[in-house]
Design an enzyme around this catalytic site. Structure first.
Site, PDB file in Angstrom:
ATOM      1  N   LEU A   1       0.818  -1.205   0.000  1.00 18.21           N
ATOM      2  CA  LEU A   1       0.000   0.000   0.000  1.00 18.21           C
ATOM      3  C   LEU A   1       0.854   1.259   0.000  1.00 18.21           C
ATOM      4  CD1 LEU A   1      -2.715  -1.061   2.584  1.00 18.21           C
ATOM      5  CD2 LEU A   1      -3.010  -0.843   0.104  1.00 18.21           C
ATOM      6  N   CYS A   2       0.489   2.204  -0.866  1.00 19.65           N
ATOM      7  CA  CYS A   2       1.234   3.452  -0.985  1.00 19.65           C
ATOM      8  C   CYS A   2       1.295   4.216   0.334  1.00 19.65           C
ATOM      9  CB  CYS A   2       0.593   4.328  -2.059  1.00 19.65           C
ATOM     10  SG  CYS A   2       1.296   5.987  -2.192  1.00 19.65           S
TER      11      CYS A   2
END
Length: 255
Positions: A143-144
């Site tokens: 996840l960014c």
């Protein structure tokens, strides 16, 4: 303070909620037009339902099986980690690469976003080069917003806004998200910080003012032309609605 004035008016496109494949197709269209010498375009938009976007180089097989069932999934043209687009304002800025380089664009966009946050009494900052001891491990996260990048905007030591870029044939595209709310321990939303009700419309308007001030630009509301809509639909069908693009991305040989 902003830099040298951008004398040519920018175009502002405020799009209604849309599906992920359409959102990504429009952003690529804007990059193409910037590369052809078109004027800068700032686009603000949202998603018709929570959607997971993969970074250009991410592996589809890394998407958790439960998320494949729960969310629509699309692949971005820009890099970075996966983003669950939900309670946020998403932006795309497309400019000719002759206007500025990538690092300068990151810095100036961040200053514009920070100016927008201050309109709600929120003081954020760019993360910068000082990273936590866990940064290397978090940098590998799927996840960014669980990753740490020098260009992140943080507040209360948690990530509030992230972004990624793509350069192609003389154009530069930056895509990013500014969170309104977050339940993740590594992220924070503007509503959580401001102590007041901040909705999409208010944050979007503040971002427009922030960009106009930082870039000393007149920003004129506009819409996609009929021709642009046709070309965006062609991009959507050819790339973003294509299961091979979703699964393999750049490994498929796409530009």
């Amino acid at each position: 303070m902003g830099g040298a004035p951008m004398h040519e008016p920018w175009r502002l496109i405020e799009s209604p909620p849309a599906a992920g494949d359409w959102n990504m197709a429009v952003d690529e269209l804007l990059l193409e037009e910037a590369a052809a010498g078109g004027r800068p375009t700032l686009r603000l938009y949202s998603w018709h339902r929570p959607t997971l976007s993969l970074g250009y180089f991410q592996q589809f097989d890394d998407v958790p099986p439960e998320d494949r069932q729960r969310y629509p999934i699309v692949r971005r043209l820009t890099g970075g980690g996966a983003i669950l687009h939900d309670r946020e304002v998403t932006y795309a800025l497309a400019v000719p690469a002759t206007m500025m380089n990538g690092p300068e664009l990151y810095a100036r966009v961040n200053r514009a976003i920070l100016a927008a946050l201050r309109q709600f009494g929120v003081e954020g900052r760019e993360r910068g080069r000082q990273r936590s001891a866990e940064a290397t491990q978090e940098g590998e996260s799927f996840l960014c917003f669980a990753r740490q990048s020098a260009t992140d905007i943080i507040a209360c030591s948690r990530k509030l806004a992230g972004s990624a870029q793509r350069r192609r044939r003389g154009g530069l595209l930056q895509q990013g998200s500014v969170l309104l709310e977050s339940e993740a321990p590594w992220a924070v939303g503007l509503r959580d910080l401001a102590g007041i009700s901040v909705d999409y419309v208010r944050l979007a308007a503040a971002l427009v003012r922030g960009f106009a001030g930082e870039f000393a630009a007149a920003i004129e509301p506009g819409n996609l032309t009929a021709d642009e809509q046709t070309r965006a639909e062609e991009l959507r069908q050819r790339r973003y609605a294509d299961i091979a693009w979703l699964r393999f991305g750049g490994r498929k040989g796409e530009p």
